[in-house]
Design a protein around this motif. Structure first.
Motif, mmCIF file in Angstrom:
data_model
loop_
_atom_site.group_PDB
_atom_site.id
_atom_site.type_symbol
_atom_site.label_atom_id
_atom_site.label_comp_id
_atom_site.label_asym_id
_atom_site.label_seq_id
_atom_site.Cartn_x
_atom_site.Cartn_y
_atom_site.Cartn_z
ATOM 1 N N ARG A 554 0.850 -1.197 0.000
ATOM 2 C CA ARG A 554 0.000 0.000 0.000
ATOM 3 C C ARG A 554 0.892 1.257 0.000
ATOM 4 N N ARG A 555 0.354 2.306 -0.558
ATOM 5 C CA ARG A 555 1.056 3.590 -0.502
ATOM 6 C C ARG A 555 0.930 4.159 0.901
ATOM 7 N N LEU A 556 2.071 4.378 1.528
ATOM 8 C CA LEU A 556 2.084 4.854 2.904
ATOM 9 C C LEU A 556 1.712 6.326 2.949
ATOM 10 N N SER A 557 0.799 6.632 3.821
ATOM 11 C CA SER A 557 0.321 7.997 3.947
ATOM 12 C C SER A 557 0.726 8.558 5.311
ATOM 13 N N PHE A 558 1.492 9.630 5.294
ATOM 14 C CA PHE A 558 1.897 10.326 6.511
ATOM 15 C C PHE A 558 2.245 11.760 6.129
ATOM 16 N N LEU A 559 2.455 12.578 7.118
ATOM 17 C CA LEU A 559 2.740 13.992 6.884
ATOM 18 C C LEU A 559 4.160 14.131 6.340
ATOM 19 N N GLU A 560 4.282 14.735 5.155
ATOM 20 C CA GLU A 560 5.578 14.862 4.504
ATOM 21 C C GLU A 560 5.975 16.329 4.410
ATOM 22 N N TRP A 561 7.281 16.540 4.267
ATOM 23 C CA TRP A 561 7.808 17.898 4.269
ATOM 24 C C TRP A 561 7.439 18.675 3.007
ATOM 25 N N ASN A 562 7.258 17.984 1.910
ATOM 26 C CA ASN A 562 7.035 18.706 0.652
ATOM 27 C C ASN A 562 5.569 19.055 0.424
ATOM 28 N N GLU A 563 4.715 18.829 1.395
ATOM 29 C CA GLU A 563 3.308 19.165 1.238
ATOM 30 C C GLU A 563 3.056 20.589 1.725
ATOM 31 N N ALA A 564 2.110 21.271 1.037
ATOM 32 C CA ALA A 564 1.818 22.669 1.365
ATOM 33 C C ALA A 564 1.326 22.860 2.797
ATOM 34 N N PRO A 565 0.411 22.015 3.325
ATOM 35 C CA PRO A 565 -0.003 22.198 4.724
ATOM 36 C C PRO A 565 1.151 22.076 5.698
ATOM 37 N N THR A 566 2.062 21.130 5.408
ATOM 38 C CA THR A 566 3.216 20.966 6.301
ATOM 39 C C THR A 566 4.079 22.222 6.300
ATOM 40 N N ILE A 567 4.326 22.767 5.121
ATOM 41 C CA ILE A 567 5.154 23.976 5.024
ATOM 42 C C ILE A 567 4.497 25.146 5.750
ATOM 43 N N MET A 568 3.180 25.255 5.599
ATOM 44 C CA MET A 568 2.478 26.347 6.253
ATOM 45 C C MET A 568 2.549 26.221 7.774
ATOM 46 N N VAL A 569 2.300 25.061 8.286
ATOM 47 C CA VAL A 569 2.336 24.855 9.732
ATOM 48 C C VAL A 569 3.756 25.036 10.249
ATOM 49 N N LEU A 611 6.508 26.458 26.047
ATOM 50 C CA LEU A 611 6.116 26.929 24.724
ATOM 51 C C LEU A 611 7.287 26.884 23.752
ATOM 52 N N LEU A 612 8.454 27.324 24.207
ATOM 53 C CA LEU A 612 9.643 27.323 23.359
ATOM 54 C C LEU A 612 10.029 25.899 22.941
ATOM 55 N N LEU A 613 10.000 24.979 23.924
ATOM 56 C CA LEU A 613 10.342 23.584 23.619
ATOM 57 C C LEU A 613 9.322 22.946 22.680
ATOM 58 N N ALA A 614 8.045 23.265 22.889
ATOM 59 C CA ALA A 614 6.996 22.679 22.051
ATOM 60 C C ALA A 614 7.141 23.128 20.604
ATOM 61 N N PHE A 615 7.412 24.417 20.381
ATOM 62 C CA PHE A 615 7.622 24.899 19.021
ATOM 63 C C PHE A 615 8.830 24.211 18.372
ATOM 64 N N GLY A 616 9.844 23.948 19.184
ATOM 65 C CA GLY A 616 11.036 23.288 18.642
ATOM 66 C C GLY A 616 10.834 21.821 18.327
ATOM 67 N N MET A 617 9.798 21.206 18.909
ATOM 68 C CA MET A 617 9.560 19.779 18.696
ATOM 69 C C MET A 617 8.484 19.519 17.646
ATOM 70 N N VAL A 618 8.063 20.553 16.937
ATOM 71 C CA VAL A 618 7.024 20.363 15.904
ATOM 72 C C VAL A 618 7.446 19.351 14.824
ATOM 73 N N PRO A 619 8.717 19.269 14.410
ATOM 74 C CA PRO A 619 9.098 18.312 13.359
ATOM 75 C C PRO A 619 8.783 16.845 13.668
ATOM 76 N N VAL A 620 8.497 16.500 14.936
ATOM 77 C CA VAL A 620 8.195 15.090 15.218
ATOM 78 C C VAL A 620 6.870 14.680 14.587
ATOM 79 N N TYR A 621 6.051 15.649 14.167
ATOM 80 C CA TYR A 621 4.801 15.324 13.487
ATOM 81 C C TYR A 621 5.010 14.991 12.012
ATOM 82 N N VAL A 622 6.173 15.316 11.471
ATOM 83 C CA VAL A 622 6.432 15.157 10.049
ATOM 84 C C VAL A 622 7.230 13.866 9.826
#
Length: 839
Positions: A554-569, A611-622
């Motif tokens: 199956r094609r794996l679906s997850f949040l990728e860096w090259n997607e527009a929503p990811t870049i915006m967030v 707050l500072l640490l949380a903003f820095g850990m956002v990449p774990v969603y990607v």
């Protein structure tokens, strides 16, 4: 020895054997050690005869059996060749006594003759360990029924008996037949070769015909049992062939049975006919076949008639289909073809001998002439069973070589007891004409089998090898093409149902698994090549289309860096990180100012650091989720957000408490200040939230898993655990409660002095947090997949931004652009003005 066997033994020993040699026997050769030979030189009774109890069949009552004479000549050739080899038995001369068993009519009498002493008597003894019979070993007979009859006698004396073409599996029973060996493969190998042949040509709808005798019943049973173990081939119907003599007219019942068989053959769609029968029984059957049109069928011959020259000659001018047979592999024996037609040598009369020219024991006046007539067929078909006789003689010779302790110059001419020679024969292991001669634990010699096709025409091999069967690998090896008696020489088709198209499973119809309907395999399943009746489910990480024979990932679906929503967030997260870092620096530099103290003082850093640490850990969603990223998503972000909400809630409570409740409850207010109530509240709520998070993790798992996209099964959604949405809703419940409480306290303090009035900012933050959480929950109840992940991340980032910019942003704005308002005097004047208005 059992009581029944003992009775038979005593009965046999009490008989006087009356079979003596003729004066000028062509089947006798004097020697130091004699071999007994049992061959069918005559068969096919010419007319009905009645046998007296002690009377042997007469030659004139039978016809010549050319194959039997050919095999007998092979034994004579082998014995004379051994005598000429000085290295094998130097100084020792082998002899032979060959008796015609007349197919099935003369079995017991030759066996008794071989067991008797030179004076034709069998003594009655208690122990036969030191008894020396007339011969040291017996070669033959040819068919299983005769072999079993003779073996029941010879095995009682452990006299070695090597049969050259009896394939019955009963002979593998060493409890019943301890002295029987054979130089031909067992029936199981012949059956398996037939099955492999039919599987190769994809014939799964066949007819089985078996003669009404021991040979037909045993082999047809073995064949049926083989097909029961594997359902690749089905028997359309099976019939019993009546046992008839070739020279006798069939009776009404036999003719009716044959007519019934031919009626079924013409009606049946099966075009493959397997025939298990002795060759003599088939003459009348194939005479009837010639009267019908069976040019499109394929006859599968068992070993008994696979290379029979008489049947081949019977069918020569006619086309009755394609004939394939299973037989022993051909081995060329140098010099044998010339020896076969050599006239008999004159021999001196045997002393005290009795002339028995009238019996089939020793005489065959017409054998040589008949052999000359069939010599072309015999030469072209090659030495097949002939080598089995040839190797049997050499096996005895090598055993004698070991037993007599032979060297280059001579052998010890000791007395040879049957049981001694039997052990030596069982242990022989040598190479003869490029083939290994060795007997396994069942007494069988493993020889390769050939699949032969019958051919007619001058100069053609009547039994051409088209394939070979490896007994060890149990695999058919094709070496040439087959000539089919069909239109355009196409391979005949014999199946109950047409093959299903690619990816369709078979649904059995009726009792036969070869009769079926074709059904589609639905998406998400595939048809395994080893199971054509069931569609198997694809693994959870794979999928398939309709009528598939394999699954694809199956094609794996997850949040990728090259997607527009990811870049915006991610841009928002970077903005939040930089703004929070700037706020932290500004508050650190202006820590002692009234504006920072009114915002919460040290508690501001307790809010800004998560707050500072949380903003820095956002990449774990990607990217694809891992155990670490799932752990961060389920623990780190929710705890950071809860700490911030707790601080905002307790801050809104403090504002109301200072200006409205301090005067009314001074002791409570003093207790709250003295014991650091705000920090205790933050620690308490954080501990509760941590307990909720840990409980949720223990009830599910932190390992990432894949879930099928309900809208597109080709897509595999990667998430952190099966109850991702339920866990997220569970973790959000306390945040919603804190948002509501913070909003309530902030609303209560909306009329406070301007510089202390943080209610509107807290209200804005809490309102945004509450509405965003409700929106996320609503969105998750409707959608699934990567959209939930991106919405979860977006709401998390916006909530952090709402606290960072909505609560701290206005204060930084005042600190940087209105420093005159960040003084103690200004704050005191605002409080006095608020107090005067209230008064």
């Amino acid at each position: 020895m059992g009581s029944q066997a003992r009775t038979v033994c005593w009965f046999l020993l009490s008989l006087r054997v009356s079979a003596e040699l003729s004066e000028s026997s062509n089947f006798h050769l004097a020697g130091d050690y004699l071999l007994g030979g049992l061959f069918s030189l005559h068969a096919n009774v010419k007319k009905p005869v009645s046998f007296n109890v002690l009377e042997v069949p007469k030659c004139k009552e039978y016809e010549i059996k050319v194959l039997g004479y050919n095999l007998m000549q092979a034994m004579r050739f082998a014995v004379e060749e051994v005598n000429q080899l000085s290295s094998l038995l130097p100084g020792v001369r082998l002899g032979y006594e060959i008796v015609d068993v007349c197919y099935l009519s003369n079995n017991v009498q030759p066996g008794l003759y071989f067991l008797a002493e030179d004076d034709y008597f069998l003594p009655i003894l208690k122990d036969y360990s030191n008894y020396v019979p007339h011969v040291v070993a017996v070669i033959g007979p040819d068919n299983s029924e005769s072999t079993i009859t003779v073996a029941n006698i010879l095995s009682l004396f452990l006299l070695p008996q090597i049969t050259y073409s009896a394939i019955s599996d009963q002979l593998q029973d060493k409890q019943r037949f301890p002295a029987v060996l054979r130089t031909a493969p067992s029936a199981n190998h012949h059956i398996e070769a037939m099955v492999q042949l039919m599987l190769h040509f994809r014939w799964n709808w066949i007819v089985m015909l078996a003669s009404n005798d021991d040979y037909g019943r045993e082999n047809s049973q073995l064949f049926s049992q083989r097909l029961l173990r594997h359902s690749e081939i089905c028997i359309a119907f099976q019939e019993v062939l009546p046992v008839t003599d070739p020279n006798h007219a069939m009776g009404p019942q036999q003719q009716e049975a044959l007519d019934n068989i031919f009626s079924k053959l013409q009606w049946s769609t099966a075009r493959i006919i397997v025939v298990f029968s002795p060759e003599l029984t088939l003459h009348n059957f194939f005479n009837e076949v010639l009267r019908h049109n069976f040019g499109d069928v394929v006859w599968i011959a068992s070993e008994s008639w696979a290379i029979d020259p008489a049947l081949h000659h019977l069918l020569e001018p006619h086309y009755t289909g394609t004939f394939l047979g299973v037989t022993i592999q051909r081995v060329y024996i140098p010099g044998f073809s010339e020896f076969r037609l050599r006239p008999a040598e004159a021999r001196p009369p045997i002393p005290n001998g009795t002339n028995l020219r009238a019996t089939c024991n020793q005489e065959c006046d017409t054998c040589l002439n008949t052999t000359e007539y069939f010599n072309n067929v015999l030469m072209q078909s090659g030495e097949r069973v002939v080598y089995s006789v040839y190797s049997a003689v050499y096996a005895v010779a090598h055993a004698l070589h070991s037993l007599l302790r032979c060297n280059q110059t001579g052998c010890a001419k000791d007395v040879v007891y049957p049981w001694q020679l039997l052990k030596k024969i069982q242990d022989v292991d040598f190479t003869l004409l490029g083939n290994r001669v060795h007997f396994d634990s069942h007494g069988d010699m493993l020889r390769q089998l050939d699949i032969v096709q019958w051919q007619w025409g001058l100069g053609q091999n009547p039994f051409r090898s088209i394939a070979s069967y490896d007994l060890i690998q149990k695999r058919l090896k094709f070496i040439s093409n087959v000539t089919w008696h069909t239109v355009n020489n196409t391979i005949p088709v014999s199946s109950c149902s047409k093959n299903c198209p690619r990816g369709q499973r078979k649904k059995p119809v009726g009792l036969h698994p070869c009769c079926f309907e074709c059904w589609d395999c639905p998406p998400g399943t595939f048809l395994n090549s080893t199971d054509e009746f069931n569609c198997h489910n694809c693994p959870s990480s794979m999928w398939s289309h309709k009528n598939a024979i394999s699954c694809f990932k199956r094609r794996l679906s997850f949040l990728e860096w090259n997607e527009a929503p990811t870049i915006m967030v991610f841009i928002l997260a970077v903005l939040g990180f930089l703004s929070t870092l700037a706020i932290l620096v500004i508050f650190w530099k202006h820590f002692q100012t009234p504006m920072v103290r009114s915002a919460g003082g040290p508690m501001c850093f307790l809010m800004l650091t998560p707050l500072l640490l949380a903003f820095g850990m956002v990449p774990v969603y990607v990217g694809p989720p891992t155990i670490f990223t799932c752990l961060c998503r389920q623990t780190f972000f929710t705890l950071c957000y809860s700490v911030c909400l707790s601080c905002v809630t307790v801050r809104s409570f403090q504002i109301v408490c200072v200006f409205k409740m301090a005067s009314r409850l001074p002791r409570a207010y003093g207790f709250w200040v003295r014991y650091h109530g705000p920090y205790i509240f933050v620690a308490f709520t954080t501990a509760i939230k941590a307990a909720l998070v840990v409980g949720n993790m223990l009830s599910t798992t932190i390992n990432p898993i894949g879930r099928t996209d309900p809208d597109d099964p080709n897509i595999m959604i990667l998430s952190c655990h099966p109850n991702y949405r339920n866990g997220l809703l569970f973790n959000t419940s306390m945040d919603l409660l804190l948002s509501v409480v913070g909003f309530s306290f902030a609303y209560m303090g909306k009329e406070l002095p301007t510089n202390y009035n943080e209610a509107k900012f807290i209200t804005l933050s809490m309102t945004f947090s509450f509405t965003s959480s409700i929106s996320l929950c609503t969105f998750m109840s409707v959608h699934d997949g990567v959209l939930v992940t991106i919405m979860d991340l977006l709401v998390t980032v916006l909530n952090f931004l709402a606290i960072s910019l909505g609560y701290f942003g206005p204060k930084c704005y005042m600190i940087l652009f209105y420093p005159e308002r960040n003084t103690q005097a200004y704050f005191n004047s605002m409080i006095q003005g608020y107090t005067m208005r209230k008064s």
